[in-house]
Design a protein around this motif. Structure first.
Motif, PDB file in Angstrom:
ATOM      1  N   PRO A 229      -9.212 -26.831  19.889  1.00 13.74           N
ATOM      2  CA  PRO A 229      -9.811 -26.149  18.732  1.00 13.74           C
ATOM      3  C   PRO A 229     -11.273 -26.556  18.562  1.00 13.74           C
ATOM      4  O   PRO A 229     -11.645 -27.707  18.823  1.00 13.74           O
ATOM      5  N   SER A 270     -13.756 -15.558  18.201  1.00 15.48           N
ATOM      6  CA  SER A 270     -12.684 -15.828  19.154  1.00 15.48           C
ATOM      7  C   SER A 270     -12.987 -15.194  20.500  1.00 15.48           C
ATOM      8  O   SER A 270     -13.792 -14.271  20.616  1.00 15.48           O
ATOM      9  N   GLU A 290      -9.246 -22.504  19.494  1.00 14.12           N
ATOM     10  CA  GLU A 290      -9.212 -21.908  18.158  1.00 14.12           C
ATOM     11  C   GLU A 290     -10.647 -21.795  17.671  1.00 14.12           C
ATOM     12  O   GLU A 290     -11.403 -22.763  17.747  1.00 14.12           O
ATOM     13  N   GLN A 291     -11.046 -20.627  17.221  1.00  8.18           N
ATOM     14  CA  GLN A 291     -12.401 -20.350  16.761  1.00  8.18           C
ATOM     15  C   GLN A 291     -13.422 -20.583  17.889  1.00  8.18           C
ATOM     16  O   GLN A 291     -13.077 -20.496  19.071  1.00  8.18           O
TER      17      GLN A 291
END
Length: 325
Positions: A229, A270, A290-291
């Motif tokens: 992430p 993303s 993530e992100q």
């Protein structure tokens, strides 16, 4: 009114410890002996360099001992024996230890009448071990601090004598937080010594729950994994500044090179992990598990830290950084 002066033997090595030694001297305590790590090769010429603690001690005319070990039955028994004689001759009331880097055997803990006090850069028992500042940032802690601890035979397991808290800001790096905690540690140890001299220092056992071990930082940890992430990687970027510096592999026409990332922020975007989502103007965005991360400050080998704009002006970026890993 100044507190009664104590005879303080001091054991420490890096700048964190030098700040504490300076505070102890400024408070009027007598420091008859300093223990610090042996001189190490450093710099481009790899010349032997004295530790910050040794440099400060010599400036004040304080005797310095630099044994490789304090274990009388270890690999360097003669050095340990010499250090023991030096400590006996110094006749300290107390020993203060801060980021020394050597294990203190029982004879050392028992020698001063007030024992050995450690300046630890975390709120024990949250982070015991070698790298509490780095690990607190990496874990996303919002608070840390200084614990003055009565040393025992365990690893950062002794009773707590004094605690001071320090908030961790969202932009704090290890370098920035280190300096604040070093200053706080200096103030705390002066207060602890004042209480020790007055006989009012009180010990509190550490709680059994909430124990974590702050492992030493290894260079291999600094390699960025785009699968993680973005928030995790952003914290690691700050935790590994200044050492070892978070980095990713960039493939260029001349081969591969390790690029260090010194500042980044999480953005709500993303894509496939490692995919370069935006590379224009001041904005360089890379997708994560993530992100995504906006990369703000980077450094190529042999270069200086530059902005994303400057970096992109001199670097042809691939479609994905993951492909180079």
């Amino acid at each position: 009114m100044r507190s009664p002066s104590l005879r303080v033997a001091f054991a420490g090595t890096p700048e964190f410890a030098a700040v504490a030694l300076d505070a102890i001297l400024a408070a009027g305590h007598t420091v008859p002996l300093v223990l610090t790590q042996p001189d190490r090769p450093a710099g481009r010429g790899m010349k032997l360099q004295a530790s910050p603690v040794k440099q400060l001690a010599l400036q004040h005319g304080i005797a310095v001992a630099q044994p490789h070990s304090l274990k009388l039955d270890g690999k360097y028994p003669d050095e340990a024996a010499a250090a023991r004689e030096a400590l006996l001759a110094a006749a300290p009331d107390v020993m203060v230890v801060a980021a020394y880097g050597l294990i203190l055997p029982q004879w050392t803990l028992d020698l001063p009448r007030l024992g050995c006090l450690n300046i630890h850069g975390s709120l024990l028992p949250r982070w015991r071990g070698a790298a509490p500042i780095h690990r607190a940032i990496e874990a996303g802690d919002t608070e840390t601090g200084i614990t003055i601890m009565q040393m025992d035979a365990g690893l950062d397991t002794g009773d707590m004598l004094l605690i001071a808290r320090e908030a961790i800001g969202p932009d704090d790096t290890t370098a920035v937080l280190h300096d604040r905690l070093a200053a706080l540690g200096g103030r705390c140890i002066v207060e602890a010594l004042a209480q020790a001299a007055a006989g009012t220092l009180q010990a509190t056992p550490q709680p059994a729950e909430g124990v974590n071990y702050a492992h030493k930082i290894e260079k291999a940890e600094a390699a960025i994994d785009w699968q993680l992430p973005a928030a995790v990687t952003e914290r690691r970027v700050r935790a590994f500044d200044p050492f070892p510096g978070a980095s990713f592999t960039l493939r260029t026409g001349k081969g591969e090179e390790a690029v260090k990332l010194w500042r980044a922020s999480v953005v709500p975007a993303s894509g496939a992990p490692g995919e370069v989502l935006h590379a224009e103007g001041d904005t360089l965005v890379v997708a994560c598990g993530e992100q995504a991360l906006a990369l703000h400050q980077l450094q190529r080998p042999g270069g200086k830290r530059v902005s994303a704009r400057e970096f992109m002006q001199s670097t042809a970026l691939p479609a994905s950084l993951a492909a180079a890993d």
